[in-house]
Design an enzyme around this catalytic site. Structure first.
Site, PDB file in Angstrom:
ATOM      1  N   LYS A 105       0.913  -1.284   0.102  1.00 20.25           N
ATOM      2  CA  LYS A 105      -0.131  -0.073  -0.020  1.00 20.25           C
ATOM      3  C   LYS A 105       0.843   1.421  -0.105  1.00 20.25           C
ATOM      4  CE  LYS A 105      -0.704   0.358   5.020  1.00 20.25           C
ATOM      5  NZ  LYS A 105      -0.103   1.608   5.265  1.00 20.25           N
ATOM      6  N   ASP A 106       2.063   1.231   0.380  1.00 19.12           N
ATOM      7  CA  ASP A 106       3.142   2.652   0.370  1.00 19.12           C
ATOM      8  C   ASP A 106       3.820   2.151  -0.702  1.00 19.12           C
ATOM      9  OD1 ASP A 106       2.067   2.859   3.105  1.00 19.12           O
ATOM     10  OD2 ASP A 106       3.828   1.576   4.067  1.00 19.12           O
ATOM     11  N   ARG A 153      -7.659   8.827   1.740  1.00 20.49           N
ATOM     12  CA  ARG A 153      -8.615   7.885   1.694  1.00 20.49           C
ATOM     13  C   ARG A 153      -9.380   7.574   2.946  1.00 20.49           C
ATOM     14  NH1 ARG A 153      -8.653   2.658   3.164  1.00 20.49           N
ATOM     15  NH2 ARG A 153      -6.728   2.846   4.055  1.00 20.49           N
ATOM     16  N   ARG A 154      -8.936   7.215   3.916  1.00 16.52           N
ATOM     17  CA  ARG A 154      -9.517   7.177   5.262  1.00 16.52           C
ATOM     18  C   ARG A 154     -10.259   8.178   5.610  1.00 16.52           C
ATOM     19  NH1 ARG A 154      -4.400   4.019   7.794  1.00 16.52           N
ATOM     20  NH2 ARG A 154      -4.894   1.940   7.193  1.00 16.52           N
ATOM     21  N   ARG A 171       1.076  11.387  12.420  1.00 15.97           N
ATOM     22  CA  ARG A 171       1.783  10.836  11.824  1.00 15.97           C
ATOM     23  C   ARG A 171       2.737   9.906  12.721  1.00 15.97           C
ATOM     24  NH1 ARG A 171       4.547  13.413   7.519  1.00 15.97           N
ATOM     25  NH2 ARG A 171       5.815  11.495   7.381  1.00 15.97           N
ATOM     26  N   ARG A 177       1.341   6.365  17.063  1.00 14.62           N
ATOM     27  CA  ARG A 177       0.023   6.710  16.887  1.00 14.62           C
ATOM     28  C   ARG A 177      -0.983   6.145  18.044  1.00 14.62           C
ATOM     29  NH1 ARG A 177      -0.934   5.270  10.847  1.00 14.62           N
ATOM     30  NH2 ARG A 177       1.033   4.255  10.705  1.00 14.62           N
ATOM     31  N   CYS A 264      -0.655  10.286  -2.751  1.00 16.39           N
ATOM     32  CA  CYS A 264      -1.078  10.737  -1.562  1.00 16.39           C
ATOM     33  C   CYS A 264      -2.133  12.012  -1.404  1.00 16.39           C
ATOM     34  CB  CYS A 264       0.073  11.109  -0.584  1.00 16.39           C
ATOM     35  SG  CYS A 264       1.109   9.651  -0.207  1.00 16.39           S
TER      36      CYS A 264
END
Length: 330
Positions: A105-106, A153-154, A171, A177, A264
């Site tokens: 995903k990155d 997206r989230r 971040r 987090r 992004c």
């Protein structure tokens, strides 16, 4: 199938122990993922541990967050996904490392010339996990509660459900987090379920969104192994751990992402799965960052045409998305 080292390295392979260097980001999760890839390769090639040594090389990337930096979204920073892999890919190109392990995903939808994703491990949980400090569900969050995420997206999908929430950039690695959540700096956040599973923290999730309720990022839950295109010896080695079904599904998702020039800066999601033995179904999502517009469509096709399926669905999206949509993502 085990790969004989003599076949890979030639007749003098027994005179020295081959050092195979695996590049990875330096977070606890990334290093754990690199170790998993190493263990899988050795398991498929039992004699390898006697004939070669693996060295995991942590590499600081431009996308890594440090406490001295401000909480700023990738969009506001003008950053792209390349920031998570650029330095690692430079190490590959300069032969400082032999392979790299990435969370798919990155990985940017377009790779640098001379590099390729040669294998993917079987996919872990692709879903998103909701983490709440006090509330029991998303609906229970009070009006104006603070939701921390740097993923557009989230953000878009959460605001489509709860437009009253205040979104703030968040971040840092998983542990950082979660600490910010526990300290009350935010009321809620969202993480990849696969990350929590790999770190043994799945019980910390308040809820798990099914993929039809929260479309994942392209490649979410999948680990990819990147190599130089001409490194046939390394390709032969990593191909032994490749999961063809995962590779096919992620190929469709990334083709969709490429067609929309996903970065992004644009809220885009994609998730593919096998709907029959030789067929895959692909769900795509594109949304405005504020959640005021969400487009979801699905397509189905032969697994052997995964890339064409993703590109075709991407074209369908482009035909439906207006200029105002693209302006909202600038």
């Amino acid at each position: 199938m085990a790969i004989p080292l003599q076949k890979i390295y030639g007749s003098d392979w027994h005179s020295m122990k081959k050092i195979i260097r695996i590049g990875s980001r330096g977070s606890p999760l990334a290093l754990l993922q690199a170790k998993e890839v190493c263990a899988r390769i050795i398991a498929k090639n039992p004699s390898l541990s006697r004939e070669a040594e693996f060295e995991i090389v942590p590499i600081q990337t431009s996308g890594d967050w440090t406490p001295g930096q401000k909480e700023i979204s990738f969009r506001d920073a003008g950053s792209n996904k390349e920031l998570f892999t650029k330095e690692i890919e430079q190490a590959l190109l300069s032969d400082t490392i032999d392979m790299a392990v990435h969370s798919m995903k990155d990985v940017a939808s377009r790779l640098p010339n001379e590099l390729e994703i040669a294998a993917m491990l079987d996919r872990a949980d692709p879903r998103d996990a909701l983490m709440l400090r006090e509330a029991k569900s998303l609906a229970d969050l009070p009006q104006g509660a603070v939701f921390g995420t740097s993923s557009l997206r989230r953000q878009a999908q959460i605001l489509a459900l709860r437009p009253d929430l205040k979104i703030v950039p968040l971040r840092g690695n998983i542990e950082t987090r979660l600490r910010k959540l526990e300290e009350g700096k935010i009321d809620a956040t969202m993480l990849a379920a696969a990350s929590l599973v790999r770190l043994g923290m799945k019980e910390k999730a308040t809820a798990i969104f099914e993929t039809d309720a929260m479309t994942p990022a392209a490649g979410q839950g999948a680990l990819g192994i990147e190599i130089k295109s001409g490194a046939n010896d390394i390709r032969a080695l990593v191909s032994s751990v490749n999961a063809p079904e995962t590779f096919t599904c992620v190929e469709a998702e990334r083709a969709f992402l490429r067609k929309l020039d996903g970065s992004c800066h644009t809220p885009i999601g994609a998730f593919a799965w096998y709907s029959a033995p030789d067929m895959i179904r692909l769900e795509g999502l594109a949304a405005k960052p504020d959640g005021s517009y969400v487009l979801k469509l699905e397509a189905e096709g032969p697994a052997k045409e995964a890339e064409q399926l993703g590109a075709s669905l991407g074209e369908t999206f482009r035909s439906k998305l207006t200029p105002s949509f693209w302006r909202s993502c600038e």
